[in-house]
Design an enzyme around this catalytic site. Structure first.
Site, PDB file in Angstrom:
ATOM      1  N   GLY A 108      11.511 -13.370 -36.556  1.00 39.41           N
ATOM      2  CA  GLY A 108      12.044 -14.592 -35.988  1.00 39.41           C
ATOM      3  C   GLY A 108      13.149 -14.311 -34.984  1.00 39.41           C
ATOM      4  N   CYS A 159     -10.271 -27.362 -16.032  1.00 39.66           N
ATOM      5  CA  CYS A 159     -10.413 -28.811 -16.035  1.00 39.66           C
ATOM      6  C   CYS A 159      -9.805 -29.406 -17.291  1.00 39.66           C
ATOM      7  CB  CYS A 159     -11.876 -29.186 -15.870  1.00 39.66           C
ATOM      8  SG  CYS A 159     -12.438 -28.667 -14.259  1.00 39.66           S
TER       9      CYS A 159
HETATM   10  C1  PLP Z   1       3.795 -13.728 -36.693  1.00 41.91           C
HETATM   11  C2  PLP Z   1       4.470 -13.023 -37.772  1.00 41.91           C
HETATM   12  C3  PLP Z   1       5.546 -12.185 -37.493  1.00 41.91           C
HETATM   13  C4  PLP Z   1       6.114 -11.966 -36.103  1.00 41.91           C
HETATM   14  O1  PLP Z   1       6.889 -13.028 -35.667  1.00 41.91           O
HETATM   15  P1  PLP Z   1       7.694 -12.919 -34.264  1.00 41.91           P
HETATM   16  O2  PLP Z   1       8.327 -14.235 -34.097  1.00 41.91           O
HETATM   17  O3  PLP Z   1       6.720 -12.600 -33.197  1.00 41.91           O
HETATM   18  O4  PLP Z   1       8.670 -11.820 -34.397  1.00 41.91           O
HETATM   19  C5  PLP Z   1       6.094 -11.511 -38.561  1.00 41.91           C
HETATM   20  N1  PLP Z   1       5.633 -11.667 -39.822  1.00 41.91           N
HETATM   21  C6  PLP Z   1       4.605 -12.479 -40.124  1.00 41.91           C
HETATM   22  C7  PLP Z   1       4.135 -12.585 -41.514  1.00 41.91           C
HETATM   23  C8  PLP Z   1       3.996 -13.183 -39.121  1.00 41.91           C
HETATM   24  O5  PLP Z   1       2.984 -14.006 -39.429  1.00 41.91           O
END
Ligand code: PLP
Length: 401
Positions: free
Chosen positions: A218, A328
């Protein structure tokens, strides 16, 4: 990368085309690693779904990264890139038991996020170590589509179900070696993340044989001017301290794991498109480019704002343009943004095109998916060919009608 390098790539390989700067990928990886240098055992599992070209996986693995995968196909891409099964964690959501069985056979770390699956899995495989994905119910960002920790989310096992979880573990005698959370994209407030991590520590105390704690991802990177980003150094300092204190209390040096996707690859990527035409309407000047949400869907899907620059004429006076695609469907990439004056035929570069851009591309409108280029050691190398007509029809079965 310089604009002139990008322009040369568009000339040599055509448009639309994705370009990734390997140096930026490695510097982001190292910056994250460095932020957590106080932790003895750190494991970074790059989230394959952000950008899944095997060369990217190989590059990261060569630099010490492990992989986070969400499907058996991503696991296979990892193996294809030469990554060892023990360096891959499988964090699926809502997959079949057959898919989990296949992952067990390959020998990757399994992460389970559902009590019913845990019970079934534990009954068949009491000796296969599993990680458990907890939902701490912490809202990470403002966008409900990319916040996966809230109360109604389909992800993770609710912390409120902890008593039930512990009964299943006792009953099946399953070997829990890790606890995981992934609250969703975009950590805007470090304190919120630390609060969620405290919940993870509290859960972890209930398990005696842990080897790692996985804090998901995150990490937010800036997408446009004045955009906020996660202060990774501050997060690193604060979380490392808490983590080391937890390990001391737990009586064992655990591994601290993360699964960043966007943080590692977003800023390395450029998406190059050509302006087919300029269209002046009553109130707007449209720049029509040779792409659409078939190639880059984030602006339409998440309201993401990707900065767009005119690399053919960087010095020209800036004017307002609405950049749209050629499919489109309403496919607005940017609404009334200031871009250096555009002439038909100019090449525009979308920034932050490394994460969730090519990997979310489709063939809508029967268009070809673009080529991908890796800029490595000051050299442009083709890492995926542009599709051709045969790719569109190869799985179609023509019957006699
Ligand atoms: C998508 C995902 C991530 C990566 O998230 P980012 O925001 O791209 O860093 C990490 N762990 C899990 C389980 C995910 O589904």
């Amino acid at each position: 990368m310089k604009n002139t390098d990008l322009l040369k790539i568009a000339e040599d390989f055509g448009s639309p085309v994705y370009v990734y700067d390997s140096q930026k990928i490695i510097s982001q990886y190292n910056r994250l690693k460095n932020a957590f240098k106080e932790v003895k055992k750190l494991r970074i599992n790059y989230a394959v779904k952000a950008l899944s070209n095997i060369n990217i996986l190989k590059l990261l693995n060569q630099n010490g990264s492990c992989l986070d995968t969400v499907s058996i196909q991503e696991i296979k891409l990892g193996l294809q890139a030469g990554v060892a099964p023990e360096d891959i964690i499988f964090t699926p959501n809502g997959v079949s038991m057959e898919e989990l069985e296949e992952a067990v056979k390959i020998g990757v770390q399994i992460n389970i996020d559902n009590l019913s699956v845990l019970e079934k899995f534990g009954t068949v495989h009491p000796n296969v170590p599993v990680c458990i994905r907890i939902n701490p119910h912490v809202m990470a960002g403002g966008n409900a589509n990319i916040s996966v920790g809230h109360i109604d989310s389909k992800f993770g096992i609710s912390i409120h179900q902890l008593p039930h979880l512990l009964r299943i573990v006792e009953n099946t005698n399953i070997n829990v070696n890790g606890i995981h959370m992934h609250t969703g994209s975009d950590i805007l407030d470090i304190e919120v993340f630390l609060h969620a991590s405290q919940i993870l520590f509290d859960v972890a105390e209930n398990f005696k044989d842990l080897e790692f704690l996985d804090f998901g991802s995150g990490f937010k990177v800036p997408y446009h001017e004045n955009d906020i980003e996660t202060n990774i150094e501050e997060l690193g300092k604060k979380l490392s301290k808490k983590f080391n204190a937890f390990c001391k209390e737990y009586g064992k040096e655990l591994t601290l794991a993360f699964e960043p996707g966007k943080y590692i690859v977003s800023e390395s990527g450029y998406f190059l498109v050509k302006v087919n035409s300029i269209k002046q309407t009553t109130s707007t000047v449209f720049a029509h480019v040779d792409s659409g949400f078939n190639h880059l869907i984030r602006p339409m899907f998440y309201g993401a704002q990707h900065e767009i620059i005119n690399i053919s004429h960087t010095k020209k006076h800036k004017r307002f343009y609405t950049v749209v695609g050629y499919i489109c469907e309403t496919d607005t990439f940017a609404n009334n943004k200031r871009i250096a004056e555009i002439t038909e035929g100019d090449i525009l570069a979308f920034k932050n095109a490394g994460a969730y851009c090519f990997s979310m591309a489709s063939n809508y409108n029967s268009r070809y998916r673009p080529a991908e280029i890796l800029w490595h050691n000051n050299q442009a190398q083709l890492i995926r060919e542009r599709e051709i007509f045969e790719d569109l029809i190869k799985n179609q079965v023509e019957i006699s009608l």
